[in-house]
Scaffold this motif. Sequence first.
Motif, PDB file in Angstrom:
ATOM      1  N   LEU A 163       0.852  -1.196   0.000  1.00 41.03           N
ATOM      2  CA  LEU A 163       0.000   0.000   0.000  1.00 41.03           C
ATOM      3  C   LEU A 163       0.890   1.249   0.000  1.00 41.03           C
ATOM      4  O   LEU A 163       1.746   1.400   0.874  1.00 41.03           O
ATOM      5  N   MET A 164       0.698   2.133  -0.977  1.00 41.48           N
ATOM      6  CA  MET A 164       1.491   3.364  -1.027  1.00 41.48           C
ATOM      7  C   MET A 164       0.684   4.523  -0.426  1.00 41.48           C
ATOM      8  O   MET A 164      -0.407   4.845  -0.898  1.00 41.48           O
ATOM      9  N   VAL A 165       1.249   5.146   0.614  1.00 44.46           N
ATOM     10  CA  VAL A 165       0.650   6.351   1.204  1.00 44.46           C
ATOM     11  C   VAL A 165       1.668   7.461   0.981  1.00 44.46           C
ATOM     12  O   VAL A 165       2.842   7.319   1.346  1.00 44.46           O
ATOM     13  N   VAL A 166       1.237   8.540   0.342  1.00 48.63           N
ATOM     14  CA  VAL A 166       2.198   9.547  -0.105  1.00 48.63           C
ATOM     15  C   VAL A 166       1.828  10.911   0.478  1.00 48.63           C
ATOM     16  O   VAL A 166       0.710  11.396   0.304  1.00 48.63           O
ATOM     17  N   ASP A 167       2.804  11.503   1.178  1.00 51.35           N
ATOM     18  CA  ASP A 167       2.646  12.835   1.773  1.00 51.35           C
ATOM     19  C   ASP A 167       3.143  13.853   0.735  1.00 51.35           C
ATOM     20  O   ASP A 167       4.342  13.924   0.451  1.00 51.35           O
ATOM     21  N   GLU A 168       2.200  14.611   0.162  1.00 43.04           N
ATOM     22  CA  GLU A 168       2.562  15.596  -0.875  1.00 43.04           C
ATOM     23  C   GLU A 168       2.386  17.026  -0.367  1.00 43.04           C
ATOM     24  O   GLU A 168       2.116  17.949  -1.135  1.00 43.04           O
ATOM     25  N   ILE A 169       2.576  17.229   0.935  1.00 46.06           N
ATOM     26  CA  ILE A 169       2.312  18.551   1.517  1.00 46.06           C
ATOM     27  C   ILE A 169       3.233  19.630   0.935  1.00 46.06           C
ATOM     28  O   ILE A 169       2.849  20.794   0.859  1.00 46.06           O
ATOM     29  N   HIS A 170       4.449  19.244   0.508  1.00 47.49           N
ATOM     30  CA  HIS A 170       5.375  20.258  -0.017  1.00 47.49           C
ATOM     31  C   HIS A 170       5.239  20.458  -1.532  1.00 47.49           C
ATOM     32  O   HIS A 170       5.992  21.253  -2.111  1.00 47.49           O
ATOM     33  N   ALA A 171       4.295  19.761  -2.170  1.00 48.85           N
ATOM     34  CA  ALA A 171       4.220  19.802  -3.642  1.00 48.85           C
ATOM     35  C   ALA A 171       4.077  21.223  -4.215  1.00 48.85           C
ATOM     36  O   ALA A 171       4.744  21.542  -5.210  1.00 48.85           O
ATOM     37  N   PRO A 172       3.247  22.091  -3.627  1.00 48.75           N
ATOM     38  CA  PRO A 172       3.156  23.439  -4.219  1.00 48.75           C
ATOM     39  C   PRO A 172       4.490  24.178  -4.214  1.00 48.75           C
ATOM     40  O   PRO A 172       4.684  25.120  -4.989  1.00 48.75           O
ATOM     41  N   LEU A 173       5.422  23.746  -3.350  1.00 50.49           N
ATOM     42  CA  LEU A 173       6.714  24.424  -3.244  1.00 50.49           C
ATOM     43  C   LEU A 173       7.801  23.770  -4.094  1.00 50.49           C
ATOM     44  O   LEU A 173       8.985  23.888  -3.811  1.00 50.49           O
ATOM     45  N   THR A 174       7.394  23.077  -5.150  1.00 52.17           N
ATOM     46  CA  THR A 174       8.372  22.627  -6.145  1.00 52.17           C
ATOM     47  C   THR A 174       8.920  23.883  -6.817  1.00 52.17           C
ATOM     48  O   THR A 174       8.151  24.764  -7.223  1.00 52.17           O
ATOM     49  N   LEU A 175      10.231  23.991  -6.897  1.00 49.89           N
ATOM     50  CA  LEU A 175      10.831  25.256  -7.336  1.00 49.89           C
ATOM     51  C   LEU A 175      10.731  25.443  -8.842  1.00 49.89           C
ATOM     52  O   LEU A 175      10.626  24.462  -9.602  1.00 49.89           O
ATOM     53  N   PRO A 176      10.745  26.688  -9.315  1.00 51.45           N
ATOM     54  CA  PRO A 176      10.695  26.950 -10.761  1.00 51.45           C
ATOM     55  C   PRO A 176      11.808  26.175 -11.472  1.00 51.45           C
ATOM     56  O   PRO A 176      12.937  26.110 -10.985  1.00 51.45           O
ATOM     57  N   GLY A 177      11.442  25.574 -12.588  1.00 48.95           N
ATOM     58  CA  GLY A 177      12.422  24.792 -13.352  1.00 48.95           C
ATOM     59  C   GLY A 177      12.318  23.307 -13.062  1.00 48.95           C
ATOM     60  O   GLY A 177      12.830  22.485 -13.824  1.00 48.95           O
ATOM     61  N   ALA A 178      11.677  22.921 -11.956  1.00 46.92           N
ATOM     62  CA  ALA A 178      11.511  21.496 -11.627  1.00 46.92           C
ATOM     63  C   ALA A 178      10.057  21.107 -11.858  1.00 46.92           C
ATOM     64  O   ALA A 178       9.183  21.968 -11.930  1.00 46.92           O
ATOM     65  N   GLU A 179       9.837  19.796 -11.980  1.00 43.68           N
ATOM     66  CA  GLU A 179       8.475  19.342 -12.274  1.00 43.68           C
ATOM     67  C   GLU A 179       8.007  18.371 -11.195  1.00 43.68           C
ATOM     68  O   GLU A 179       8.686  17.373 -10.913  1.00 43.68           O
ATOM     69  N   PHE A 180       6.861  18.680 -10.621  1.00 41.81           N
ATOM     70  CA  PHE A 180       6.262  17.784  -9.631  1.00 41.81           C
ATOM     71  C   PHE A 180       5.284  16.841 -10.328  1.00 41.81           C
ATOM     72  O   PHE A 180       4.491  17.280 -11.165  1.00 41.81           O
ATOM     73  N   THR A 181       5.321  15.562  -9.971  1.00 44.96           N
ATOM     74  CA  THR A 181       4.380  14.574 -10.528  1.00 44.96           C
ATOM     75  C   THR A 181       3.511  14.020  -9.410  1.00 44.96           C
ATOM     76  O   THR A 181       4.044  13.393  -8.478  1.00 44.96           O
TER      77      THR A 181
END
Length: 390
Positions: free
Chosen positions: A202-220
Amino acid sequence: MDDAATATREDPFARLTEPDLRRRTSVKWRRFAPDVLPLWVAEMDVDLAEPVVDALQRAIRDGDTGYPCGPGYAEAYASFAAERWGWEPAIDPIRLVPDVMIGISEVFKTLTSPGDTVIVDPPVYPPFYSYLRHLGRRIRPVPLGPDLRLDLAALEAAFARSRADGAGTAMLLCNPHNPTGTVHSAAELATLASLAARHDVLMVVDEIHAPLTLPGAEFTPFLSVPGGESGIVVTSAAKGWNLSGLKAGLAIPGRAAADALARMPEEVGHGASHLGVIAHSAALHDGGRWLDDVRHALLAHRGLLVDLLREQLPSLGWRPGEGTYLAWLDFRALDLGDDPAAVLVERARVALTPGPPFGPEGDGFARLNLATSPAIMGEAVRRIAAAVAG
Ligand SMILES: Cc1ncc(COP(=O)(O)O)c(C=O)c1O
């Protein structure tokens, strides 16, 4: 293009001075004595986004301080995810939770049993250990590789071993990763999802920091990758918009996990505050411009810290990440022992987050919070350099 965009934006962190910040009563600015510069816990030294202030003021003025109702927060999240990441979760199965860590804990309570194994990838956010231990889950660490990325071969071996043990197995993943700022790639996540499917993890994923992916990087988003539909994401606007004091989180199931998450007791959602829901919804819905100013400023701060360390602390190790405002600093060449933060708070009057609670991989490390003004960052590095020099 991103560098140019960064250079022309005003830095929202430069607006607040140290005396402004010392008026705050939250833990970042109150835990230590007034002569200590706090660059530790994950709070940002920034004014709130105007749409959030407006929404909260409206609620207070109208006496709108009862219980939350309706799918507004989930809808705001889904629109934000569609616009930023080109992926949109179904609204109906999304569940309100009090905050991200309690949400994670309730997901594990609902979908795993005491004695089950939970894999984590240290160094990792210390409450991952404490919440899971409190639930009686067995923690199996599979450290990040030396490049601070997922060690997929070791994870596959750990999945296979846990399955052979006969206990249920889950993994708690953090993306972007606290403390390293690693943003897991779409390819890494797809491989992980397929390994998890093969070994019934079972995968449980904490994506709380996702909005803070820095310019130039890509969040999936994990739920968007092939095989990710069996996972559950727990998230909120708390880190992106500095709303940790306004409790409200979301548990988002992939398509194949909706029925499982539906078993989580209805009361779990009662711990979220209505003002929290209002604030997080406004942030996701109308806080995009503010967020982009913050992201560009953090990119500039990352560059500033690279320069400051090169000039003043060249033996300190750091592999800058692509997400979060956290810098995972390797002090091992400086002989400050296992817990450099404990030494530096005394000698330099600078508070960093201690490394050892992140796992044994954190010995000799400390975490620095870049979400402060360039002036405070500069002074903190100057103090650390002076303390280790003398
Ligand atoms: C990875 C991660 N998860 C969860 C949290 C805490 O979130 P909450 O206050 O919503 O439990 C933090 C806070 O810094 C964090 O870094």
